[in-house]
Design a protein around this motif. Structure first.
Motif, short mmCIF file in Angstrom:
data_model
loop_
_atom_site.label_atom_id
_atom_site.label_comp_id
_atom_site.label_asym_id
_atom_site.label_seq_id
_atom_site.Cartn_x
_atom_site.Cartn_y
_atom_site.Cartn_z
N GLU A 296 0.84 -1.20 0.00
CA GLU A 296 0.00 0.00 0.00
C GLU A 296 0.88 1.24 0.00
OE1 GLU A 296 -1.98 0.44 3.74
OE2 GLU A 296 -3.22 2.14 3.10
N GLU A 297 0.62 2.16 -0.91
CA GLU A 297 1.35 3.42 -0.90
C GLU A 297 0.72 4.35 0.13
OE1 GLU A 297 1.85 5.32 -4.69
OE2 GLU A 297 2.85 7.06 -3.83
N LEU A 298 1.57 4.99 0.92
CA LEU A 298 1.11 5.83 2.02
C LEU A 298 1.29 7.31 1.75
CD1 LEU A 298 2.75 3.82 4.91
CD2 LEU A 298 0.42 3.57 4.03
N SER A 299 2.43 7.66 1.22
CA SER A 299 2.76 9.06 1.09
C SER A 299 3.85 9.24 0.05
CB SER A 299 3.23 9.61 2.45
OG SER A 299 3.49 10.99 2.38
N CYS A 300 3.89 10.42 -0.53
CA CYS A 300 4.89 10.71 -1.57
C CYS A 300 5.32 12.17 -1.46
CB CYS A 300 4.30 10.43 -2.94
SG CYS A 300 5.49 10.47 -4.29
N ILE A 301 6.59 12.41 -1.75
CA ILE A 301 7.10 13.77 -1.79
C ILE A 301 7.84 13.93 -3.11
CG2 ILE A 301 9.19 13.17 -0.48
CD1 ILE A 301 8.97 16.01 0.79
N ASP A 302 7.53 15.00 -3.83
CA ASP A 302 8.14 15.13 -5.14
C ASP A 302 9.54 15.74 -5.03
OD1 ASP A 302 6.23 18.01 -6.37
OD2 ASP A 302 8.03 17.92 -5.13
N GLY B 231 10.47 4.03 -1.77
CA GLY B 231 10.69 3.82 -3.19
C GLY B 231 11.02 5.14 -3.85
N ALA B 232 11.86 5.10 -4.87
CA ALA B 232 12.31 6.31 -5.54
C ALA B 232 12.10 6.20 -7.05
CB ALA B 232 13.79 6.54 -5.25
N VAL B 233 11.66 7.31 -7.64
CA VAL B 233 11.57 7.42 -9.10
C VAL B 233 12.06 8.80 -9.51
CG1 VAL B 233 9.65 5.79 -9.36
CG2 VAL B 233 9.17 8.23 -9.04
N HIS B 234 12.55 8.93 -10.76
CA HIS B 234 13.07 10.23 -11.16
C HIS B 234 12.53 10.72 -12.49
CE1 HIS B 234 15.87 8.66 -14.20
NE2 HIS B 234 16.02 7.64 -13.39
N ASP B 235 11.89 9.89 -13.29
CA ASP B 235 11.35 10.39 -14.54
C ASP B 235 9.98 10.99 -14.30
OD1 ASP B 235 10.67 7.37 -14.35
OD2 ASP B 235 9.19 8.17 -15.77
N ALA B 236 9.65 11.98 -15.14
CA ALA B 236 8.45 12.78 -14.90
C ALA B 236 7.18 11.95 -14.90
CB ALA B 236 8.36 13.88 -15.96
N LEU B 237 7.04 10.99 -15.81
CA LEU B 237 5.82 10.19 -15.86
C LEU B 237 5.67 9.32 -14.61
CD1 LEU B 237 3.31 9.31 -17.38
CD2 LEU B 237 4.71 7.60 -18.56
N SER B 238 6.76 8.73 -14.17
CA SER B 238 6.71 7.91 -12.96
C SER B 238 6.37 8.74 -11.74
CB SER B 238 8.02 7.17 -12.77
OG SER B 238 8.26 6.26 -13.81
N ILE B 239 6.92 9.94 -11.67
CA ILE B 239 6.63 10.82 -10.54
C ILE B 239 5.15 11.18 -10.53
CG2 ILE B 239 7.02 13.14 -9.60
CD1 ILE B 239 9.93 12.86 -10.59
N LEU B 240 4.60 11.49 -11.69
CA LEU B 240 3.17 11.80 -11.78
C LEU B 240 2.34 10.61 -11.30
CD1 LEU B 240 0.78 13.56 -12.77
CD2 LEU B 240 1.06 12.44 -15.00
N ARG B 241 2.67 9.42 -11.79
CA ARG B 241 1.90 8.24 -11.42
C ARG B 241 2.05 7.90 -9.94
NH1 ARG B 241 3.00 4.32 -16.70
NH2 ARG B 241 1.44 5.32 -18.05
N MET B 242 3.27 7.96 -9.43
CA MET B 242 3.50 7.54 -8.04
C MET B 242 2.99 8.59 -7.05
SD MET B 242 7.02 6.23 -6.25
CE MET B 242 7.76 7.84 -5.95
N CYS B 243 3.23 9.84 -7.31
CA CYS B 243 2.88 10.88 -6.35
C CYS B 243 1.46 11.40 -6.52
CB CYS B 243 3.87 12.05 -6.46
SG CYS B 243 5.45 11.74 -5.65
N ALA B 244 1.14 11.89 -7.70
CA ALA B 244 -0.15 12.53 -7.89
C ALA B 244 -1.29 11.53 -8.02
CB ALA B 244 -0.12 13.45 -9.10
N GLU B 245 -0.99 10.33 -8.53
CA GLU B 245 -2.05 9.38 -8.82
C GLU B 245 -2.01 8.13 -7.95
OE1 GLU B 245 -1.62 8.62 -12.98
OE2 GLU B 245 -2.16 10.67 -13.56
N PHE B 246 -0.94 7.92 -7.19
CA PHE B 246 -0.80 6.72 -6.35
C PHE B 246 -1.03 5.45 -7.18
CE2 PHE B 246 -0.88 7.67 -1.56
CZ PHE B 246 -0.15 8.82 -1.74
N ARG B 247 -0.49 5.45 -8.38
CA ARG B 247 -0.58 4.28 -9.25
C ARG B 247 0.71 3.48 -9.19
NH1 ARG B 247 -2.10 6.46 -15.03
NH2 ARG B 247 -1.70 4.29 -15.52
N ALA B 248 0.60 2.20 -9.47
CA ALA B 248 1.77 1.33 -9.49
C ALA B 248 2.73 1.77 -10.59
CB ALA B 248 1.34 -0.11 -9.71
#
Length: 130
Positions: free
Chosen positions: A46-52, A97-114
Motif C-alpha cells: 500500500e502506498e502511504l505518502s509521496c514527496i516530489d 521507493g524512488a523514481v526520477h522520470d516525470a511520468l513515474s513521478i506523476l503516477r506515483m505521487c499525484a495518482e498513487f498508481r503502481a
C-alpha cells in the motif's frame, strides 16, 4: 546492497510515534521523488505518502492523512516518515521507493498508481502492540 536503506522501525505501543528514514546508497536523492509504502502480512503493498523532487509537494493516502508526515532534508540526503498516533493496524514492513522520470513521478505521487521503475529498499518492520 539495495540502493535504498530504510531505518527507524521497531515495536511501539498504540498511540505512540516513530520516525522512519530513507537514505540512498551510491546516489543522491535530490532528483528523485520518494514514496513510502507498507505491506502487512497477507495484504498487498500500500502506498502511504509521496514527496516530489521539485517543490517538495506532498501527497497522502486517506488511511494515514493527519497522522503521518513525509519530509525531506536535502542537506542530509534523507527522506523521513513521521508516524504519530500509531494503531495496531499500522503493523507492517515499511518501504521507501524512488523514481526520477516525470511520468513515474506523476503516477506515483499525484495518482498513487503502481510504477514499475521504482527503486526499492529492503524495508523496516513496524510493530504496534501493547
Amino acid at each position: 546492497q539495495l540502493p535504498l536503506v530504510e531505518s527507524g522501525g521497531g515495536l511501539v505501543q498504540p498511540g505512540g510515534s516513530l520516525r522512519l528514514s530513507c537514505v540512498a546508497s551510491g546516489f543522491t536523492l535530490d532528483y528523485f521523488a520518494i514514496a513510502w509504502f507498507r505491506q502487512a502480512p497477507g495484504k498487498e503493498r500500500e502506498e502511504l505518502s509521496c514527496i516530489d523532487n521539485n517543490n517538495g509537494e506532498t501527497y497522502y493516502a486517506d488511511s494515514v492523512k493527519n497522522r503521518f508526515a513525509i519530509s525531506r532534508d536535502n542537506a542530509k540526503d534523507v527522506v523521513y516518515l513521521q508516524m504519530n498516533t500509531l494503531k495496531p493496524e499500522d503493523t507492517a514492513v515499511y518501504y521507501c521507493g524512488a523514481v526520477h522520470d516525470a511520468l513515474s513521478i506523476l503516477r506515483m505521487c499525484a495518482e498513487f498508481r503502481a510504477v514499475d521503475t521504482i527503486t526499492w529498499g529492503k524495508g523496516t518492520l513496524v510493530a504496534v502492540s501493547s
